[in-house]
Each structure stands twice: as structure tokens, then as C-alpha cells.
Design a protein around this motif. Structure first.
Motif, short mmCIF file in Angstrom:
data_model
loop_
_atom_site.label_atom_id
_atom_site.label_comp_id
_atom_site.label_asym_id
_atom_site.label_seq_id
_atom_site.Cartn_x
_atom_site.Cartn_y
_atom_site.Cartn_z
N UNK A 137 0.85 -1.19 0.00
CA UNK A 137 0.00 0.00 0.00
C UNK A 137 0.88 1.23 0.00
N UNK A 138 0.34 2.34 -0.49
CA UNK A 138 1.13 3.55 -0.59
C UNK A 138 0.19 4.75 -0.54
N UNK A 139 0.74 5.87 -0.04
CA UNK A 139 -0.03 7.10 0.08
C UNK A 139 0.63 8.05 1.06
N UNK A 140 -0.10 9.08 1.49
CA UNK A 140 0.43 10.14 2.34
C UNK A 140 0.16 9.86 3.81
N UNK A 141 1.14 10.11 4.65
CA UNK A 141 1.03 9.93 6.10
C UNK A 141 1.24 11.28 6.78
#
Length: 186
Positions: A137-141
Motif C-alpha cells: 500500500x502507498x499514500x500520504x502519512x
């Protein structure tokens, strides 16, 4: 002639067959029931895109379903390992919890939608991680202020004959997303 032979050979040696696709409505739990058929498929490719949730730094989790029974006892064992765009690593490991973690929590809003890609392996009637998942999974934290890319893997430690899965949002918030699920022909 030859085209039919090549097509048959391809279909019988590991091709992907689309089983389910669509958009998940606004809900905390999303059930994908009765699509696992071990006479045809032993593994599945799952893609969730444009995942939007009300919570900050939340993730999607997976609970296997055997017929209509949730397998949410303390039988999930797994690990998450990833990298932040801010040049730092992320590691999480767990044993005996009630659901498998699909990566790391992200900000999943319309500007920073989450994305998931994973494989499900279904080996019924076997103990010791008979049904397992691995993916990304990938995205903004937001609490790190950067993007994260993680690999995850987990298994269900019982011999349930799994027929589907429940996807749930870790913080109890409603989610919407687009999905595609493929069976990989034996």
C-alpha cells in the motif's frame, strides 16, 4: 487453428480472470463473499484504488470469511515493512490479533487517496497460515509529513475453508474505493 491453441494454453496456465469489480459504497465494512473457488483458483489478485476515508492515518484491514463466519479470532500473524519518502524506514510486526493489517495507516481523503495491491492465497484445510496475503500500500502519512510505501504479509493460523473476505477500516470510519478482484487460474 493456432490462435485457439495459444488462447487455451494461456487460459490454463495462470491467467487472471476478473471475478469482481466496482465501487464500494460508504461503509466501515465491505464484504466480498463466495468468490473463492479452490477448484478453479488458489490465488487472487486484489486492487483497491482511490480509497477515501474520514480518518487520518487509517488503513484497511482484512478478515477472512469462511462461508458466512468471520474468522476474527486471535489467529492473524504478520509484518509490515516500508519506506518513507523522507528517507526513513517503517517496521511493524504482530501475532495473534483479530484481523490482518493491509500495510500502514494513511491520510485517505479526496486529495490523498490510498492505494492497495495484494495477493490472497487460499489453501483450505491446512493449519499454519493456510490462507495468507502479501502486497503493498502507498499514500500520504500526515504525522510524518511524507509519503509511505509499504510491503505487508500476514496469515490466518487456522484451517478454515475460506470463501471470501471482509475489508474494514482500522479506525471505524466509512470508506469508499474502487476495486478489482481477479482469480488466477490453476
Amino acid at each position: 487453428g493456432n490462435l485457439k491453441y495459444v488462447e487455451k494454453q494461456y487460459l490454463s496456465s495462470g491467467s487472471h480472470v476478473k471475478l469482481l469489480s466496482g465501487s464500494a459504497s460508504s461503509s466501515v465494512n465491505h464484504d466480498f463473499q463466495n468468490f473463492m473457488d479452490t477448484s478453479k483458483y488458489r490465488s487472487y489478485l486484489v486492487q483497491f484504488t482511490d480509497v477515501v476515508s474520514a480518518g487520518d492515518n487509517e488503513r484497511l484491514d482484512l478478515i477472512f470469511v469462511a462461508n458466512t463466519t468471520l474468522q476474527n479470532g486471535s489467529n492473524y500473524w504478520g509484518a509490515v515493512q516500508g519506506y518513507r519518502s523522507g528517507d526513513a524506514t517503517y517496521v511493524d510486526a504482530y501475532e495473534q490479533i483479530t484481523q490482518g493489517k493491509l500495510g500502514v495507516g494513511l491520510v485517505m481523503n479526496s486529495g490523498n487517496a490510498g492505494n492497495y495491491l495484494f495477493y490472497v492465497f487460499n489453501a483450505p484445510n491446512q493449519q499454519d497460515m493456510s490462507n495468507s496475503v502479501y502486497g503493498q500500500n502507498w499514500g500520504y502519512r500526515s504525522d510524518y509529513g511524507d509519503y509511505m510505501f509499504t510491503n505487508f504479509t500476514f496469515g490466518l493460523n487456522n484451517s478454515a475453508n475460506v470463501t471470501g473476505m471482509r475489508i474494514t477500516e482500522s479506525g471505524g470510519n466509512a470508506t469508499v474505493f474502487d476495486y478489482q478482484i481477479y482469480g488466477i487460474v490453476k
